[in-house]
Design a protein around this motif. Structure first.
Motif, PDB file in Angstrom:
ATOM      1  N   GLY A 113       0.929  -1.217   0.000  1.00 45.63           N
ATOM      2  CA  GLY A 113       0.089   0.074  -0.127  1.00 45.63           C
ATOM      3  C   GLY A 113       0.770   1.246  -0.098  1.00 45.63           C
ATOM      4  O   GLY A 113       1.837   1.130   0.319  1.00 45.63           O
ATOM      5  N   ASP A 114       0.257   2.386  -0.353  1.00 47.98           N
ATOM      6  CA  ASP A 114       1.036   3.656  -0.509  1.00 47.98           C
ATOM      7  C   ASP A 114       1.264   4.326   0.884  1.00 47.98           C
ATOM      8  O   ASP A 114       2.346   5.022   1.125  1.00 47.98           O
ATOM      9  CB  ASP A 114       0.317   4.635  -1.308  1.00 47.98           C
ATOM     10  CG  ASP A 114      -0.960   5.019  -0.787  1.00 47.98           C
ATOM     11  OD1 ASP A 114      -1.541   4.509   0.061  1.00 47.98           O
ATOM     12  OD2 ASP A 114      -1.608   5.792  -1.642  1.00 47.98           O
ATOM     13  N   GLU A 115       0.411   3.818   1.756  1.00 50.93           N
ATOM     14  CA  GLU A 115       0.709   4.516   3.212  1.00 50.93           C
ATOM     15  C   GLU A 115       2.018   4.161   3.764  1.00 50.93           C
ATOM     16  O   GLU A 115       2.580   5.107   4.426  1.00 50.93           O
ATOM     17  CB  GLU A 115      -0.538   3.926   4.049  1.00 50.93           C
ATOM     18  CG  GLU A 115      -2.097   4.333   3.709  1.00 50.93           C
ATOM     19  CD  GLU A 115      -2.320   2.982   2.860  1.00 50.93           C
ATOM     20  OE1 GLU A 115      -1.717   1.733   2.952  1.00 50.93           O
ATOM     21  OE2 GLU A 115      -3.267   3.212   1.865  1.00 50.93           O
ATOM     22  N   VAL A 116       2.503   2.921   3.385  1.00 48.49           N
ATOM     23  CA  VAL A 116       3.648   2.365   3.970  1.00 48.49           C
ATOM     24  C   VAL A 116       5.058   3.317   3.365  1.00 48.49           C
ATOM     25  O   VAL A 116       5.916   3.757   4.218  1.00 48.49           O
ATOM     26  CB  VAL A 116       4.066   0.977   3.652  1.00 48.49           C
ATOM     27  CG1 VAL A 116       5.422   0.652   4.116  1.00 48.49           C
ATOM     28  CG2 VAL A 116       3.017   0.201   3.997  1.00 48.49           C
ATOM     29  N   LEU A 117       4.809   3.736   2.152  1.00 47.04           N
ATOM     30  CA  LEU A 117       5.725   4.399   1.664  1.00 47.04           C
ATOM     31  C   LEU A 117       5.792   5.872   1.936  1.00 47.04           C
ATOM     32  O   LEU A 117       6.566   6.725   2.244  1.00 47.04           O
ATOM     33  CB  LEU A 117       5.769   4.672   0.007  1.00 47.04           C
ATOM     34  CG  LEU A 117       6.195   3.004  -0.582  1.00 47.04           C
ATOM     35  CD1 LEU A 117       5.797   3.126  -2.030  1.00 47.04           C
ATOM     36  CD2 LEU A 117       7.515   2.651  -0.179  1.00 47.04           C
ATOM     37  N   ALA A 130      12.669   0.001   8.135  1.00 49.27           N
ATOM     38  CA  ALA A 130      11.189  -0.312   7.643  1.00 49.27           C
ATOM     39  C   ALA A 130      11.381  -1.277   6.239  1.00 49.27           C
ATOM     40  O   ALA A 130      10.775  -2.280   6.317  1.00 49.27           O
ATOM     41  CB  ALA A 130      10.428   0.716   7.472  1.00 49.27           C
ATOM     42  N   PHE A 131      12.275  -0.767   5.624  1.00 46.37           N
ATOM     43  CA  PHE A 131      12.335  -1.947   4.449  1.00 46.37           C
ATOM     44  C   PHE A 131      12.884  -3.272   4.770  1.00 46.37           C
ATOM     45  O   PHE A 131      12.613  -4.208   4.174  1.00 46.37           O
ATOM     46  CB  PHE A 131      13.453  -0.988   3.359  1.00 46.37           C
ATOM     47  CG  PHE A 131      13.714  -1.903   1.957  1.00 46.37           C
ATOM     48  CD1 PHE A 131      12.795  -1.568   1.096  1.00 46.37           C
ATOM     49  CD2 PHE A 131      15.150  -2.708   1.936  1.00 46.37           C
ATOM     50  CE1 PHE A 131      13.206  -2.336  -0.176  1.00 46.37           C
ATOM     51  CE2 PHE A 131      15.166  -3.174   0.753  1.00 46.37           C
ATOM     52  CZ  PHE A 131      14.371  -3.006  -0.348  1.00 46.37           C
ATOM     53  N   GLU A 132      14.145  -3.085   5.653  1.00 45.77           N
ATOM     54  CA  GLU A 132      14.675  -4.328   5.928  1.00 45.77           C
ATOM     55  C   GLU A 132      13.628  -5.520   6.822  1.00 45.77           C
ATOM     56  O   GLU A 132      13.768  -6.544   6.839  1.00 45.77           O
ATOM     57  CB  GLU A 132      15.919  -4.207   6.541  1.00 45.77           C
ATOM     58  CG  GLU A 132      17.038  -3.621   5.679  1.00 45.77           C
ATOM     59  CD  GLU A 132      17.358  -4.689   4.341  1.00 45.77           C
ATOM     60  OE1 GLU A 132      16.662  -5.742   4.500  1.00 45.77           O
ATOM     61  OE2 GLU A 132      17.773  -4.027   3.418  1.00 45.77           O
ATOM     62  N   VAL A 184      -0.111   0.629  12.797  1.00 49.94           N
ATOM     63  CA  VAL A 184      -0.411  -0.511  11.914  1.00 49.94           C
ATOM     64  C   VAL A 184       0.357  -1.883  12.479  1.00 49.94           C
ATOM     65  O   VAL A 184      -0.347  -2.970  12.507  1.00 49.94           O
ATOM     66  CB  VAL A 184      -0.255  -0.433  10.700  1.00 49.94           C
ATOM     67  CG1 VAL A 184      -0.752  -1.555   9.884  1.00 49.94           C
ATOM     68  CG2 VAL A 184      -1.648   0.875  10.252  1.00 49.94           C
ATOM     69  N   ARG A 185       1.753  -1.720  12.699  1.00 53.11           N
ATOM     70  CA  ARG A 185       2.352  -2.960  13.012  1.00 53.11           C
ATOM     71  C   ARG A 185       2.097  -3.351  14.314  1.00 53.11           C
ATOM     72  O   ARG A 185       1.974  -4.594  14.486  1.00 53.11           O
ATOM     73  CB  ARG A 185       3.865  -2.386  13.322  1.00 53.11           C
ATOM     74  CG  ARG A 185       4.444  -2.012  11.967  1.00 53.11           C
ATOM     75  CD  ARG A 185       6.070  -1.811  12.125  1.00 53.11           C
ATOM     76  NE  ARG A 185       6.559  -1.455  10.972  1.00 53.11           N
ATOM     77  CZ  ARG A 185       7.703  -0.964  10.782  1.00 53.11           C
ATOM     78  NH1 ARG A 185       8.469  -0.714  11.863  1.00 53.11           N
ATOM     79  NH2 ARG A 185       8.484  -0.587   9.560  1.00 53.11           N
TER      80      ARG A 185
END
Length: 126
Positions: free
Chosen positions: A42-46, A57-59, A106-107
């Motif tokens: 989803g775009d929210e993460v970015l 966050a990416f890893e 969200v996590r």
């Protein structure tokens, strides 16, 4: 000297919207604007990581080799060496902080949502 463009966090501040979204992963700056609608998470993460270091966050998600290869097409340059130690993040109140990124609600809610969905499934469909 290298011809690779060097960016500062101040420059990244101008690219935190859906129209222009840049982020840092492993001290490299990427323009992920065109990928917003295609991102599986989803775009929210970015958008949450926009304009700052999104390496953790990416890893944490454990992206595939294919996802890492896609970054090559979005590469703009490197984070300036003077900026590497700053690792700025934005707290919920919008103030900049140094250190680890602010945890997303969200996590914390995702395991609870999965548990509730499993329970509902077991009650009504099993």
């Amino acid at each position: 000297m290298s011809d690779v463009k060097q960016f500062t966090y101040a420059e990244l501040e101008d690219h935190k919207t859906r129209k222009s979204l840049w982020l840092v992963i492993h001290k490299k700056v990427y323009d992920v604007t065109a990928f917003l609608d295609e991102h599986p998470g989803g775009d929210e993460v970015l958008l949450e990581e926009a304009g700052r270091d999104g390496t953790e966050a990416f890893e944490d998600v454990g992206h595939s080799d294919e996802a890492r290869d896609m970054l090559l097409k979005m590469y703009l340059g490197n984070l300036a060496p003077s900026e590497a130690s700053k690792n700025t993040t934005t707290a919920a109140n919008g103030t900049a902080q140094s250190g680890t990124p602010a945890a997303s609600p969200v996590r914390f809610l995702m395991p609870l949502i999965v548990l509730i969905a499993w329970y509902v499934y077991r009650q009504y469909f099993a």
